[in-house]
Design a protein around this motif. Sequence first.
Motif, PDB file in Angstrom:
ATOM      1  N   VAL A  74      75.678  79.798  52.509  1.00  0.00           N
ATOM      2  CA  VAL A  74      75.142  79.067  51.819  1.00  0.00           C
ATOM      3  C   VAL A  74      74.256  78.053  52.586  1.00  0.00           C
ATOM      4  O   VAL A  74      73.287  77.127  52.654  1.00  0.00           O
ATOM      5  CB  VAL A  74      75.826  78.752  50.408  1.00  0.00           C
ATOM      6  CG1 VAL A  74      75.183  77.692  50.100  1.00  0.00           C
ATOM      7  CG2 VAL A  74      75.644  80.563  49.970  1.00  0.00           C
ATOM      8  N   ARG A  75      75.492  77.293  53.612  1.00  0.00           N
ATOM      9  CA  ARG A  75      75.982  76.580  54.589  1.00  0.00           C
ATOM     10  C   ARG A  75      74.587  76.745  55.271  1.00  0.00           C
ATOM     11  O   ARG A  75      73.316  75.446  55.243  1.00  0.00           O
ATOM     12  CB  ARG A  75      76.888  75.506  55.273  1.00  0.00           C
ATOM     13  CG  ARG A  75      76.906  74.502  55.450  1.00  0.00           C
ATOM     14  CD  ARG A  75      78.378  73.773  55.910  1.00  0.00           C
ATOM     15  NE  ARG A  75      78.868  75.079  57.432  1.00  0.00           N
ATOM     16  CZ  ARG A  75      78.748  74.212  59.081  1.00  0.00           C
ATOM     17  NH1 ARG A  75      77.779  73.425  58.895  1.00  0.00           N
ATOM     18  NH2 ARG A  75      78.322  74.903  59.438  1.00  0.00           N
ATOM     19  N   GLY A  76      74.240  77.688  55.763  1.00  0.00           N
ATOM     20  CA  GLY A  76      72.732  77.353  56.670  1.00  0.00           C
ATOM     21  C   GLY A  76      71.411  78.000  56.002  1.00  0.00           C
ATOM     22  O   GLY A  76      70.452  76.387  56.081  1.00  0.00           O
ATOM     23  N   GLY A  77      71.339  78.264  54.750  1.00  0.00           N
ATOM     24  CA  GLY A  77      70.212  78.481  53.981  1.00  0.00           C
ATOM     25  C   GLY A  77      70.622  76.428  53.365  1.00  0.00           C
ATOM     26  O   GLY A  77      69.071  76.847  53.726  1.00  0.00           O
ATOM     27  N   LEU A  78      71.250  76.224  53.078  1.00  0.00           N
ATOM     28  CA  LEU A  78      70.792  74.311  53.233  1.00  0.00           C
ATOM     29  C   LEU A  78      69.756  73.932  53.991  1.00  0.00           C
ATOM     30  O   LEU A  78      69.430  72.941  53.618  1.00  0.00           O
ATOM     31  CB  LEU A  78      72.600  73.546  52.810  1.00  0.00           C
ATOM     32  CG  LEU A  78      73.053  74.084  51.051  1.00  0.00           C
ATOM     33  CD1 LEU A  78      74.336  73.442  51.301  1.00  0.00           C
ATOM     34  CD2 LEU A  78      72.529  73.117  50.234  1.00  0.00           C
ATOM     35  N   GLN A  79      70.947  74.151  55.183  1.00  0.00           N
ATOM     36  CA  GLN A  79      70.148  73.474  56.673  1.00  0.00           C
ATOM     37  C   GLN A  79      68.470  74.353  56.627  1.00  0.00           C
ATOM     38  O   GLN A  79      67.848  73.409  57.659  1.00  0.00           O
ATOM     39  CB  GLN A  79      70.792  74.023  57.817  1.00  0.00           C
ATOM     40  CG  GLN A  79      72.102  72.222  57.596  1.00  0.00           C
ATOM     41  CD  GLN A  79      73.010  73.059  58.963  1.00  0.00           C
ATOM     42  OE1 GLN A  79      72.734  74.279  58.883  1.00  0.00           O
ATOM     43  NE2 GLN A  79      73.861  72.406  58.943  1.00  0.00           N
ATOM     44  N   SER A  80      68.535  75.597  56.283  1.00  0.00           N
ATOM     45  CA  SER A  80      66.975  75.852  56.392  1.00  0.00           C
ATOM     46  C   SER A  80      66.192  74.807  55.396  1.00  0.00           C
ATOM     47  O   SER A  80      65.119  75.055  55.627  1.00  0.00           O
ATOM     48  CB  SER A  80      66.807  77.183  56.393  1.00  0.00           C
ATOM     49  OG  SER A  80      67.374  77.444  54.741  1.00  0.00           O
ATOM     50  N   VAL A  81      66.055  74.814  54.757  1.00  0.00           N
ATOM     51  CA  VAL A  81      65.155  73.732  53.663  1.00  0.00           C
ATOM     52  C   VAL A  81      64.895  72.379  53.941  1.00  0.00           C
ATOM     53  O   VAL A  81      66.033  71.119  54.360  1.00  0.00           O
ATOM     54  CB  VAL A  81      65.638  72.858  52.156  1.00  0.00           C
ATOM     55  CG1 VAL A  81      65.118  72.187  51.334  1.00  0.00           C
ATOM     56  CG2 VAL A  81      66.240  74.279  51.301  1.00  0.00           C
TER      57      VAL A  81
END
Lengths: 399, 261
Positions: free
Chosen positions: A281-288
């Motif tokens: 999820v942290r990876g996902g957050l960074q992708s925004v």
Amino acid sequence: MISAWLKKNLFRSTGDSILTVVAGGLLGYAAFRMLRFVFVTGRWTVIKVNLNLLITGAWPQEELWRLTTVILALAAMAGLFMGLAAKQTALEAADDDDVEPMTAGERARSLVGRLWPAAGTVLLLLLLTETAGPWLLVAGVIVVSAVGWFVGKQLPLKAKGALTGGGVVLFAVLIWFLTLGVSWNSWGGMVLNLFLAAISIVLCFPFGVVLALGRRSEYPIVRGICTAYVELFRGVPLLGLLLMANVALGFFIPRGLVPGNVVKAIVVFTLFSAAYVAEIVRGGLQSVPRGQLEAGRAMGMSPITVTRKIILPQALRNVIPSLVGQFISLFKDTTLAGAALGMTDLLTGGQVLTAQKEFRGQGLIAETLIFVLLLFWAGSFTMSQESQRLESRLGIGER
Amino acid sequence: MSETQTEVFADATQVGGSGDVMIELDGVHKYFGAFHALKDINLNVGRQEVVVIIGPSGSGKSTTIRCINRLEKHDKGRIVVDGVALSEDVRNIQEIRRETGMVFQGFNLFPHLTVLENITIAPRLVRGKPKAVAEEKAMELLERVQIPEQANKYPGQLSGGQQQRVAIARSLAMEPKVMLFDEPTSALDPEMINEVLEVMMDLARESMTMIVVTHEMGFARQVADRVVFMADGEIVEVGTPEHFFTNPQEERTQKFLSQIL
């Protein structure tokens, strides 16, 4: 036409032709051996006789009705939700001229495309049984979920919140209802694997999201705790944690308070998977992109609102494949609970079969393993299929 | 010397506005690490005034307007928006942000929401408007930016110009007292620039208070009450468009204008 296709794809040059013949020969031989094993030489009596053990493990027979009740209740609930969701989709499609509503034929085809591995496996299990009970159960599930679907379609869209709340309460009640008859130590078989996976997934997901957000917190203490947690739980083997829960827990808390095996396993799976989910999820957050946060803030949204309504929906959509991968992995890892906690889960159960008096020393491990692995595959593949469907549905905005 | 000129024109805040001061920047400094991004910015903007900020990249134009709604935190000085001084207090910051619309260079629409949802999300969640009311207002705004037919599409399905018009409608939905434009046409294909500028001109005609960071000199000349030229984190020169484009005083202004005109 076929010959042209063959020529183009398989026999374009001498080298190609040799490869095709050799590979085709090997594949054909493997397929032949496999089919011969499944239909001719395989001795499947061991599965047939022990189907109960494989599916429900050491579950006391006289308490099976509780499980049946729970399954029917869940089917009804699922039907209600799907009916409501179908209504919502239909209304949205009516709003948007670009989207053609699905015809009955298309819907049927999509259902078959999605559910054939699961449905096929259920059918196989039914064919192997020699009693009417399971047939009745499946029929009951179909009837109850269909009724739920039609009722769900009649509900107003606003009922979603109430329905979700009701679902959570119902679920808690059902679990309590199960514990009345069955101790946490006597669960087993495929039911155990499915239950462990389902509950752990449901619990580790929100926990992981909180950890991921915590790791990006502006408060160093929160950040530190979340980072330490993730690094700690990612750094140890799952089997080790399970063994520890089984053996070492007794050293730390009073004997009477040590929970049953199923609870232990769920706690361990949840704690362990949450660390992985957090990183995904942290990876996902960074992708925004940062601009999303700024746009939300510039309109006066609170940080919590921006996170909930703007950042998280985009972040999670971006990581659906990895998340589902993690969940599939968790589903398969539930077999470790059998090994570490001494429970007869599906895999352990399969191994135990070959040690039974009437089957001992007959080399039946291939039959049981193939059967066990088929069940796991069907579960994992269904999850994978559903995730792809979810992705394409949520991907609308990405065009 | 630029000091005195800033003073002179800061007194002339009333130029295009209605008289009272809407935004006040008083001795504002901003550092990015060791880099001194804003050096003693003094700028007042009157109610209903349109101020255009121009200048070379890295001159602090965007940083200036991003300080007004606290997307950047200024390190020294005072910023007042419609009588409310910007402070550390989160509520105070959110109050100012509610009253200040911002349009970004990269649109920053929410890709997971439809156009209509993009416009209604803040009024519903921040102002607590009922869905129906927010949607009615959103449709009005979409009419105003001339793309009502796109209401149920997703941002990714629109052209750049359409997206930026939706972004403007999204800001207006909060009924802000001030609109901040951060290079709103810089990311657009040339043929789409005008459709966005026209919407902005309409807004100016309807007496919206606006601060616009842009490279569109035609827009500055036509719409601005005052033009501010910034370079190296300082306000170098302030004046009316005629003053600026016919008779710039500062050497740096002259050099910049000669490069882009």
